[in-house]
Write an enzyme that holds these catalytic residues in place. Structure first.
Site, PDB file in Angstrom:
ATOM      1  N   ARG A 206       3.709 -25.140 -18.005  1.00  9.89           N
ATOM      2  CA  ARG A 206       4.308 -24.034 -17.045  1.00  9.89           C
ATOM      3  C   ARG A 206       4.941 -22.878 -17.776  1.00  9.89           C
ATOM      4  NH1 ARG A 206       9.366 -27.657 -14.678  1.00  9.89           N
ATOM      5  NH2 ARG A 206      10.904 -26.761 -16.170  1.00  9.89           N
ATOM      6  N   GLY A 207       5.369 -21.984 -17.220  1.00 10.68           N
ATOM      7  CA  GLY A 207       6.297 -20.983 -17.870  1.00 10.68           C
ATOM      8  C   GLY A 207       5.635 -20.227 -18.955  1.00 10.68           C
ATOM      9  N   TYR A 341      22.826 -25.365 -26.395  1.00 14.36           N
ATOM     10  CA  TYR A 341      21.671 -24.707 -26.662  1.00 14.36           C
ATOM     11  C   TYR A 341      21.577 -23.527 -27.660  1.00 14.36           C
ATOM     12  CZ  TYR A 341      17.598 -21.788 -24.516  1.00 14.36           C
ATOM     13  OH  TYR A 341      16.465 -21.224 -24.287  1.00 14.36           O
ATOM     14  N   LYS A 345      19.041 -23.210 -30.732  1.00 11.44           N
ATOM     15  CA  LYS A 345      18.181 -22.017 -30.683  1.00 11.44           C
ATOM     16  C   LYS A 345      18.497 -21.248 -31.948  1.00 11.44           C
ATOM     17  CE  LYS A 345      15.357 -22.656 -27.298  1.00 11.44           C
ATOM     18  NZ  LYS A 345      14.057 -22.820 -27.568  1.00 11.44           N
TER      19      LYS A 345
HETATM   20  P1  NAD Z   1      10.266 -23.945 -18.667  1.00 10.18           P
HETATM   21  O1  NAD Z   1      11.386 -25.235 -18.102  1.00 10.18           O
HETATM   22  O2  NAD Z   1       9.583 -23.348 -17.400  1.00 10.18           O
HETATM   23  O3  NAD Z   1       9.242 -24.711 -19.503  1.00 10.18           O
HETATM   24  C1  NAD Z   1       9.401 -25.577 -20.647  1.00 10.18           C
HETATM   25  C2  NAD Z   1       8.411 -26.662 -20.808  1.00 10.18           C
HETATM   26  O4  NAD Z   1       8.673 -27.238 -21.948  1.00 10.18           O
HETATM   27  C3  NAD Z   1       8.155 -27.416 -19.450  1.00 10.18           C
HETATM   28  O5  NAD Z   1       7.093 -27.648 -19.053  1.00 10.18           O
HETATM   29  C4  NAD Z   1       8.855 -28.830 -19.953  1.00 10.18           C
HETATM   30  O6  NAD Z   1       8.221 -29.968 -19.307  1.00 10.18           O
HETATM   31  C5  NAD Z   1       8.497 -28.702 -21.445  1.00 10.18           C
HETATM   32  N1  NAD Z   1       9.228 -29.745 -22.362  1.00 10.18           N
HETATM   33  C6  NAD Z   1      10.417 -29.839 -22.121  1.00 10.18           C
HETATM   34  N2  NAD Z   1      11.100 -30.919 -22.660  1.00 10.18           N
HETATM   35  C7  NAD Z   1       9.841 -31.574 -23.445  1.00 10.18           C
HETATM   36  C8  NAD Z   1       9.911 -32.691 -23.998  1.00 10.18           C
HETATM   37  N3  NAD Z   1      10.413 -33.371 -24.647  1.00 10.18           N
HETATM   38  N4  NAD Z   1       8.422 -32.997 -24.540  1.00 10.18           N
HETATM   39  C9  NAD Z   1       7.420 -32.134 -24.197  1.00 10.18           C
HETATM   40  N5  NAD Z   1       7.569 -30.858 -23.599  1.00 10.18           N
HETATM   41  C10 NAD Z   1       8.796 -30.569 -23.057  1.00 10.18           C
HETATM   42  O7  NAD Z   1      10.951 -23.217 -19.533  1.00 10.18           O
HETATM   43  P2  NAD Z   1      10.554 -21.405 -20.230  1.00 10.18           P
HETATM   44  O8  NAD Z   1      11.338 -20.463 -19.497  1.00 10.18           O
HETATM   45  O9  NAD Z   1       9.043 -21.420 -20.057  1.00 10.18           O
HETATM   46  O10 NAD Z   1      10.709 -21.752 -21.603  1.00 10.18           O
HETATM   47  C11 NAD Z   1      10.097 -21.985 -22.654  1.00 10.18           C
HETATM   48  C12 NAD Z   1      10.463 -21.836 -23.993  1.00 10.18           C
HETATM   49  O11 NAD Z   1      11.306 -20.433 -23.983  1.00 10.18           O
HETATM   50  C13 NAD Z   1      11.818 -22.815 -24.094  1.00 10.18           C
HETATM   51  O12 NAD Z   1      11.891 -23.310 -25.640  1.00 10.18           O
HETATM   52  C14 NAD Z   1      13.084 -21.873 -23.871  1.00 10.18           C
HETATM   53  O13 NAD Z   1      14.306 -22.507 -24.220  1.00 10.18           O
HETATM   54  C15 NAD Z   1      12.799 -20.605 -24.248  1.00 10.18           C
HETATM   55  N6  NAD Z   1      13.329 -19.663 -23.789  1.00 10.18           N
HETATM   56  C16 NAD Z   1      12.991 -19.196 -22.375  1.00 10.18           C
HETATM   57  C17 NAD Z   1      13.850 -18.136 -21.809  1.00 10.18           C
HETATM   58  C18 NAD Z   1      13.961 -17.431 -20.420  1.00 10.18           C
HETATM   59  O14 NAD Z   1      14.400 -16.484 -20.105  1.00 10.18           O
HETATM   60  N7  NAD Z   1      12.961 -18.346 -19.642  1.00 10.18           N
HETATM   61  C19 NAD Z   1      14.752 -17.471 -22.743  1.00 10.18           C
HETATM   62  C20 NAD Z   1      14.900 -17.753 -23.977  1.00 10.18           C
HETATM   63  C21 NAD Z   1      14.143 -18.851 -24.570  1.00 10.18           C
END
Ligand code: NAD
Length: 435
Positions: A206-207, A341, A345
């Site tokens: 997802r995402g 976090y 990061k």
């Molecule tokens: P999200 O929660 O929608 O997706 C993250 C995915 O990682 C999920 O599908 C989850 O199941 C998977 N995941 C988590 N732990 C796992 C594991 N142990 N093994 C395998 N898969 C695992 O989050 P997102 O918003 O799409 O974020 C994606 C990345 O971007 C992340 O690293 C997050 O920290 C980073 N990020 C997101 C944002 C934001 O605003 N959304 C901002 C900064 C950084």
């Protein structure tokens, strides 16, 4: 997720009301990934070296090059400031932007090529080159109207390879990247083309991960989509939609690196690895239990380092391979409730910067993106007031989309991006946080 304020501010009555009240009036970002700007104006700020290269590479994308003195309002301003090396020279910079800034279309682009301050020929040139970052950050804020402004830092004594970088910044793919300075050097001849690559994307159910998998697949790559077994249904759906494969496993499992390396071996190695899987477990430090601390550190930093080590040690990343880490603005600016976090990061940034130096000799690059506020399930969980602040506190006045991060990753991982190594690119619409 829908941004009601953005829609309201762009409705007839909403535009009038927000204008009358002096409220922000964000312009919706154009995001069609196949769309390049129609026209660009190339401006030389005195004796630049790259004017011809910029014209050639932009024209190769089908971008019309406008006459610098002509009446047209271009979509992009390409500024060659590589000849700008003294305080006196900076007057030309003033003149150029004073005259041309307003002559850029909404959703347009400003791209400034600057000599890298780290290898400037003298102290004054270093000062001006470094000063350009401050100039850019202010300019990008003044530009408004969804115009993204960025700097490419180039070596003083070598010609950079700019094609993939121009393809990114002169397209809708870079809509949410602004106020950034990225080093781009010469690239060795690209070995693989985009359509024969195998790409591992973690957290792809997802995402941002799903958007990244989709972006690579659209360009013709075979994607191995990895996520936890609990999200197998979502993972299968993503893989089915893009004709990819799946790996349903937890990246923190002790046998995960071996498992992934074995998968890579069956495919003749990976060309790209995107370490996108990540979690937040927010609590102020005094209230945080050890489990929140450990799980965030392991998923976000420990596992990507172990998996990369296994792939490198096993010889599953050949010359020309790309490693992309996903950091966060939180790792740059810090955030209440996110000590775990932010450490993980910022750790990704430190890891990628160091890794880049170690893998360079093998012809591999390592870069990172640092997303700001991106509309995903992760940010949907944030309380309303903080979420609204996250959306507005950037130069674009809106949140980013997963595609914005995905396209930035795709640019850094492009076969032609071998001249980009150890860079951290924020995808944050020029967030005010940590700027
Ligand atoms: P999200 O929660 O929608 O997706 C993250 C995915 O990682 C999920 O599908 C989850 O199941 C998977 N995941 C988590 N732990 C796992 C594991 N142990 N093994 C395998 N898969 C695992 O989050 P997102 O918003 O799409 O974020 C994606 C990345 O971007 C992340 O690293 C997050 O920290 C980073 N990020 C997101 C944002 C934001 O605003 N959304 C901002 C900064 C950084």
């Amino acid at each position: 997720m829908s941004d009601r304020y953005l829609a309201f501010a762009n409705s007839g009555v909403g535009h009038w009301l927000t204008g009358a009240l002096g409220l922000p009036q964000p312009v919706p970002l154009v995001r069609n990934p196949g769309r390049f700007v129609a026209s660009a104006r190339i401006v030389d700020v005195g004796e630049g070296r790259l004017t011809a290269l910029l014209a050639r590479d932009a024209a190769a994308l089908g971008v019309r090059i406008d006459d610098a003195e002509g009446p047209n309002v271009p979509d992009a301003l390409l500024v060659d400031a590589t000849g700008c090396r003294t305080v006196t020279d900076s007057r030309a910079l003033y003149r150029v932007f004073h005259d041309h800034l307003r002559a850029v279309q909404p959703n347009g682009r400003i791209l400034i090529c600057v000599g890298d301050p780290d290898d400037a020929p003298d102290v004054e040139a270093a000062a001006i080159a470094r000063g350009m970052e401050g100039f850019l950050r202010s300019l990008a804020k003044e530009a408004r109207r969804a115009i993204a402004a960025n700097i490419i830092l180039v070596p003083w004594n070598a010609m950079p390879t700019l094609a993939s970088t121009l393809a990114f910044f002169l397209s809708a793919r870079s809509a949410y990247v602004s106020g950034q300075a990225v080093r781009v050097g010469p690239a060795p001849e690209a070995k693989a083309d985009r359509t024969s690559r195998t790409v591992l994307v973690t957290g792809a159910a997802r995402g941002i991960g799903a958007a990244t998998a989709t972006s690579f697949a659209r360009a013709g790559a075979h994607v191995v989509a990895l996520d936890i077994p609990a999200l197998s249904d979502e993972l299968d759906a993503v893989a089915a939609a893009i004709g990819g494969s799946t790996l349903a496993l937890d990246i923190t499992a002790p046998d995960a690196p071996a498992h992934i390396a074995a998968d890579a071996a069956t495919r003749g190695g990976y060309d790209v690895v995107v370490h996108n899987a990540g979690i937040t477990r927010d609590k102020t430090l005094a209230r945080m239990d050890a489990q929140r601390w450990t799980s965030v550190m392991e998923v976000n930093l420990g596992a990507p380092m172990r998996i990369t080590g296994a792939l490198l040690d096993g010889g599953h990343l050949a010359a020309g391979s790309r490693i992309v880490g996903v950091a966060s603005l939180s790792g740059i600016a810090g955030n209440v409730g996110q000590t775990n976090y932010a450490l993980s990061k910022a750790g990704v940034i430190g890891w990628i910067e160091r890794l880049a130096r170690e893998v360079a000799a093998r012809g591999i690059t390592a870069n990172a993106v640092a997303p700001g506020f991106i509309e995903t399930q992760m940010t949907a969980a944030i309380p309303f007031a903080i979420r609204e602040a996250g959306r507005r506190m950037n130069s674009m006045g809106q949140g980013g989309a997963p595609e914005d991060v995905a396209e930035t990753i795709a640019w850094l991982a492009d076969p032609a991006s071998g001249g980009i190594n150890g860079q951290v690119v924020r995808v944050c619409g020029q967030s005010l946080l940590g700027a």
